[in-house]
Design a protein around this motif. Structure first.
Motif, PDB file in Angstrom:
ATOM      1  N   LYS B  45       0.820  -1.220   0.000  1.00 32.07           N
ATOM      2  CA  LYS B  45       0.000   0.000   0.000  1.00 32.07           C
ATOM      3  C   LYS B  45       0.854   1.270   0.000  1.00 32.07           C
ATOM      4  CE  LYS B  45      -1.882  -1.192   3.940  1.00 32.07           C
ATOM      5  NZ  LYS B  45      -1.099  -2.408   4.206  1.00 32.07           N
ATOM      6  N   SER B  46       1.783   1.330   0.929  1.00 30.46           N
ATOM      7  CA  SER B  46       2.625   2.529   0.996  1.00 30.46           C
ATOM      8  C   SER B  46       3.466   2.661  -0.264  1.00 30.46           C
ATOM      9  CB  SER B  46       3.539   2.464   2.212  1.00 30.46           C
ATOM     10  OG  SER B  46       2.782   2.450   3.391  1.00 30.46           O
ATOM     11  N   THR B  47       3.938   1.531  -0.748  1.00 29.36           N
ATOM     12  CA  THR B  47       4.739   1.567  -1.970  1.00 29.36           C
ATOM     13  C   THR B  47       3.920   2.144  -3.123  1.00 29.36           C
ATOM     14  OG1 THR B  47       5.947  -0.371  -1.189  1.00 29.36           O
ATOM     15  CG2 THR B  47       6.135   0.169  -3.532  1.00 29.36           C
ATOM     16  N   LEU B 172      -3.104   9.970   1.683  1.00 28.48           N
ATOM     17  CA  LEU B 172      -3.045   9.851   3.145  1.00 28.48           C
ATOM     18  C   LEU B 172      -2.605   8.440   3.495  1.00 28.48           C
ATOM     19  CD1 LEU B 172      -6.576  11.457   3.763  1.00 28.48           C
ATOM     20  CD2 LEU B 172      -4.359  12.625   3.819  1.00 28.48           C
ATOM     21  N   ASP B 173      -1.443   8.315   4.121  1.00 29.12           N
ATOM     22  CA  ASP B 173      -0.935   6.985   4.456  1.00 29.12           C
ATOM     23  C   ASP B 173      -1.027   6.768   5.960  1.00 29.12           C
ATOM     24  OD1 ASP B 173       0.303   4.578   4.732  1.00 29.12           O
ATOM     25  OD2 ASP B 173       2.082   5.102   3.559  1.00 29.12           O
ATOM     26  N   GLU B 174      -2.083   6.085   6.386  1.00 35.29           N
ATOM     27  CA  GLU B 174      -2.296   5.823   7.829  1.00 35.29           C
ATOM     28  C   GLU B 174      -2.023   7.076   8.646  1.00 35.29           C
ATOM     29  OE1 GLU B 174      -0.773   2.169   9.494  1.00 35.29           O
ATOM     30  OE2 GLU B 174      -0.094   1.541   7.519  1.00 35.29           O
ATOM     31  N   HIS B 175      -2.613   8.189   8.240  1.00 31.11           N
ATOM     32  CA  HIS B 175      -2.207   9.456   8.833  1.00 31.11           C
ATOM     33  C   HIS B 175      -2.749   9.660  10.235  1.00 31.11           C
ATOM     34  CE1 HIS B 175      -6.165  10.384   7.373  1.00 31.11           C
ATOM     35  NE2 HIS B 175      -6.125  11.647   7.749  1.00 31.11           N
TER      36      HIS B 175
HETATM   37 MG   LIG Z   1       2.441   1.253   4.871  1.00 34.59          MG
END
Ligand SMILES: [Mg+2]
Ligand SMILES: Nc1ncnc2c1ncn2[C@@H]1O[C@H](COP(=O)(O)OP(=O)(O)OP(=O)(O)O)[C@@H](O)[C@H]1O
Lengths: 295, 262
Positions: B45-47, B172-175
Motif C-alpha cells: 500500500k505505501s509503496t 493519506l498513508d495511515e495518517h
Molecule cells: Mg504502509
C-alpha cells in the motif's frame, strides 16, 4: 595583557565568519561537512596568490569567497548527484582541495607582509598605527554585513526551503522543492563564508599557509557551542551574534590556556578537541543528518 | 482523473532479497473519488502511494494525472499535483520553522522558490483564519515552532497544509495511526470535512476497517502488490467489518497456497 585581549578580539572576529559557515552546514543543513577544512585554506591560497599577482586586496578577497562557494558546489555535486554520503563527499573534497591549494599557491606558504592587504588599506585609510586595530574594525564590518545578509536570505522563500531541507527533506520535496538544490546552495554558502574567513585570517597573519585550515571545523564547532551555551535564545539573529561572541571567547580561552606553563601551542588542538567533545556530549546536540540511503 | 496502467515495482532486483512488491497493478480513479485502501502489512500500500507521488520510480507501467503522464516526473515536480500526509506526524512539517512559516511553504507547493520574502503579513491573516477552523487553538500560535506541537496538532496542520493549494490528488498513508483514539477521530473528521469541501480526489490507507467503510465512496483491498477487491457506492456502504475480515482470511488462505506451491 591588553595586547592579548586585542589579539583575541581581532582573531575571534575574523574566525567568527568561519564559525557561521560551520553553523549553516552543521546546524541548519544537518550535515557534517569536512570541506570546510580545505575551504578555509583555499580562501587563504586564493587571496594570497591574487594579492601577490597585484590584484586589489578587496577583489582578491571576493575571489577567495567565490572559490569557497565552488568548493561547496563540488561537495554538493558529489553528495546529491553522485549519491556519495555527505561525510565522505566532504572528505573527498577536502583531500582533493589540498592538492588544488598547493597548485594555486605553487608552494606551501606565501608571505604577505610586503604586500598591501585589506588590513593595511583600512589602517592607512583611518590613519591607524597598527594593522591589528584595523582587524577588529574589519571583523565587525564583515560580521555585520554577513549577519544582515544571512538574516535576509534565511527569511526568503528559498531560505525557508534550506532550513526545511535540513530538518525534514521528505517534507520539502513533498512541497515541490528540489532538495538537491537546497543542499547544494547551503554547502556553497557555508564554504563561501569559510573561504572568506580564511582570506581575512591570511591577510591578518601576513601569510597564507596550505595547512591553515587543519582543525578549523573543531574551532568553528567550539565557537558555535559556546555561543549556544551563553545565548540560549533560538532566534536566528541572536544565534549568529552568539557565534561571534563564541568565537571571541574561544580565542580568549586559548590565549589564557597557552599562557599556562605546562601547555604549549602544540597542545591547542588536543585541548580544543577535548573541549568540543565534552561540550557536545553535555549539550543536547542534534544528531547530524542521516546519510541518505540509495538503493 | 488518475490512471495507473500496469505498474510494477521490485525491490533489490537481481539479489537474493528480490521482492516484487507491486505486481502489474492497474487502477483508475475518477475526479472527486475518495478511495480507502486496506490490506495486510507488506501488501504494498505505501509503496503504491510512493510510486504515485514519485518518491519511488516504477519499473514498468505508466501513471497519468488527468491527461498528463507523470511516470518519469521527479517527486518535487509532481508535488504540483499531489499533496501528502504521512503516518509519522514528524514527516509532514518542519519542526525548526513556525506554524506560519510551514504553511507558507505549503502555500507555494509546486512553485519555484525565489528570493522574495518567505511570508507576508497578509498571508498570516489567512493562515490564522484557516487554523481557527481546526478548533485546536492553534490560531494564536502562528509564531510557535512546529516542534512544540503535539503529534495530533502537527497532523492537523499537515492536513491543512496539504490543502492550502488544491491538489489533483491527496495521499493519506495511515495518517492517524500514530494518534490517540480521540485525536485520531478529530483528524479523521477534519479529513472528511476538508475532502468534502474541496471535492478532493483522495486515497487513504488505513488499518481501521470501520473507517475504511465509513469514509469515502470506494474501497480497495491490496494483497501481494495487487488489487484483490474493489467495491464502491452502495455496495461499499453496505459492507460490514466482518465481511472485510472474511476477505482477509481468504487472502491469507490464498497466501498459504502460494507458499505451498511457490
Ligand atoms: Mg504502509
Ligand atoms: N524502500 C524500500 N526498499 C526496500 N524494500 C521496501 C522499501 N519499501 C518497502 N519495501 C518492502 O516492500 C514491501 C511492501 O511494503 P509497503 O510499505 O508498501 O507495505 P504496506 O502495505 O504499506 O504495509 P504496512 O501496512 O505495514 O504499512 C515490504 O516487504 C517492504 O519491506
Amino acid at each position: 595583557m591588553t595586547s592579548i585581549l586585542i589579539s583575541a578580539l581581532s582573531q575571534g572576529m575574523l574566525w567568527a565568519i568561519m564559525a557561521i559557515g560551520i553553523h549553516i552546514t552543521y546546524r541548519i543543513l544537518n550535515i557534517s561537512d569536512l570541506t570546510s577544512e580545505s575551504a578555509f585554506a583555499l580562501g587563504g591560497a586564493v587571496v594570497a596568490t591574487a594579492i601577490v599577482l597585484g590584484i586589489d586586496p578587496i577583489l582578491a578577497t571576493v575571489l577567495a569567497t567565490i572559490s569557497g562557494g565552488l568548493a561547496g558546489f563540488v561537495t554538493g555535486f558529489l553528495h546529491t548527484k553522485l549519491h556519495i554520503p555527505s561525510l565522505l563527499a566532504g572528505i573527498l573534497s577536502m583531500t582533493g582541495l589540498y592538492s588544488v591549494n598547493l597548485r594555486i599557491m605553487g608552494k606551501a606558504n606565501i608571505p604577505l607582509n610586503m604586500s598591501d592587504t585589506i588590513l593595511t588599506k583600512l589602517s592607512d585609510l583611518l590613519g591607524m598605527a597598527r594593522d591589528r586595530d584595523a582587524a577588529i574594525l574589519l571583523g565587525v564590518i564583515v560580521a555585520v554585513i554577513v549577519i544582515v545578509l544571512l538574516i535576509w536570505f534565511f527569511n526568503t522563500e528559498f531560505g525557508f526551503s534550506i532550513v526545511a531541507t535540513g530538518s525534514n527533506d521528505q517534507m520539502i520535496r513533498a512541497n515541490g522543492v528540489n532538495s538537491d538544490l537546497t543542499i547544494m546552495a547551503g554547502l556553497m554558502l557555508s564554504n563561501a563564508l569559510i573561504a572568506l574567513s580564511g582570506a581575512l585570517v591570511s591577510q591578518y597573519n601576513g601569510y597564507a599557509d596550505v595547512g591553515q585550515g587543519i582543525g578549523a571545523i573543531v574551532v568553528g564547532l567550539a565557537s558555535v557551542i559556546i555561543g549556544e551555551v551563553i545565548f540560549k535564545n533560538k532566534n536566528f539573529f541572536i544565534t549568529l551574534v552568539g557565534i561571534v561572541f563564541g568565537s571571541i571567547i574561544y580565542r580568549l580561552i586559548v590565549a589564557l590556556v597557552i599562557n599556562l606553563d605546562f601547555i604549549s601551542a602544540n597542545d591547542m588542538r588536543l585541548f580544543t578537541a577535548i573541549i568540543v567533545a565534552i561540550a557536545i556530549s553535555l549539550t543536547t546536540f542534534k544528531k547530524p543528518r542521516k546519510v541518505k540511503s540509495h538503493d | 482523473m488518475i490512471e495507473i496502467k500496469n505498474i510494477a515495482k521490485t525491490f533489490h532486483k537481481g539479489t537474493i532479497n528480490e521482492n516484487r512488491v507491486i505486481n502489474d497493478l492497474s487502477l483508475r480513479i475518477e475526479d472527486g473519488d475518495f478511495v480507502t485502501v486496506i490490506g495486510g502489512n507488506g501488501a504494498g500500500k505505501s509503496t503504491l502511494l510512493n510510486l504515485l507521488a514519485g518518491s519511488l520510480e516504477v519499473d514498468e507501467g505508466h501513471i497519468y494525472i488527468g491527461e498528463k503522464e507523470v511516470t518519469k516526473m521527479k517527486e518535487n515536480k509532481r508535488a504540483k499535483y499531489i499533496a501528502r500526509v504521512f503516518q509519522d506526524p514528524q514527516s509532514g512539517t518542519c519542526k525548526d520553522l513556525t506554524i506560519a512559516e510551514n504553511m507558507s511553504i505549503a502555500q507555494r507547493r509546486g512553485k519555484v522558490r525565489s528570493l522574495k520574502k518567505g511570508i507576508y503579513r497578509e498571508e498570516k491573516a489567512v493562515y490564522k483564519e484557516k487554523l481557527k477552523e481546526l478548533n485546536l487553538g492553534l490560531e494564536n500560535r502562528l509564531e510557535a515552532k512546529v516542534g512544540l506541537l503535539s503529534g495530533g496538532q502537527r497532523q492537523a496542520v499537515t492536513l491543512l497544509m496539504a490543502t492550502l493549494v488544491k491538489p489533483e490528488l491527496l495521499l493519506l498513508d495511515e495518517h492517524t495511526a500514530a494518534l490517540d483514539p480521540k485525536t485520531a477521530k478529530t483528524v479523521l473528521d477534519l479529513t472528511n470535512k476538508i475532502v468534502k469541501e474541496n471535492r478532493l480526489t483522495t486515497i487513504m490507507i488505513t488499518h481501521n476497517l470501520k473507517d475504511a467503510i465509513a469514509m469515502g465512496n470506494r474501497l480497495i483491498m491490496m494483497n501481494h502488490g495487487r488489487i484483490v477487491y474493489d467495491v464502491r457506492g452502495e455496495a461499499k456502504q453496505k459492507l460490514e467489518v466482518k465481511d472485510l475480515l472474511r476477505l482477509y482470511d481468504q487472502e491469507d488462505a490464498g497466501l498459504s497456497d502460494v507458499m505451498l506451491f511457490g
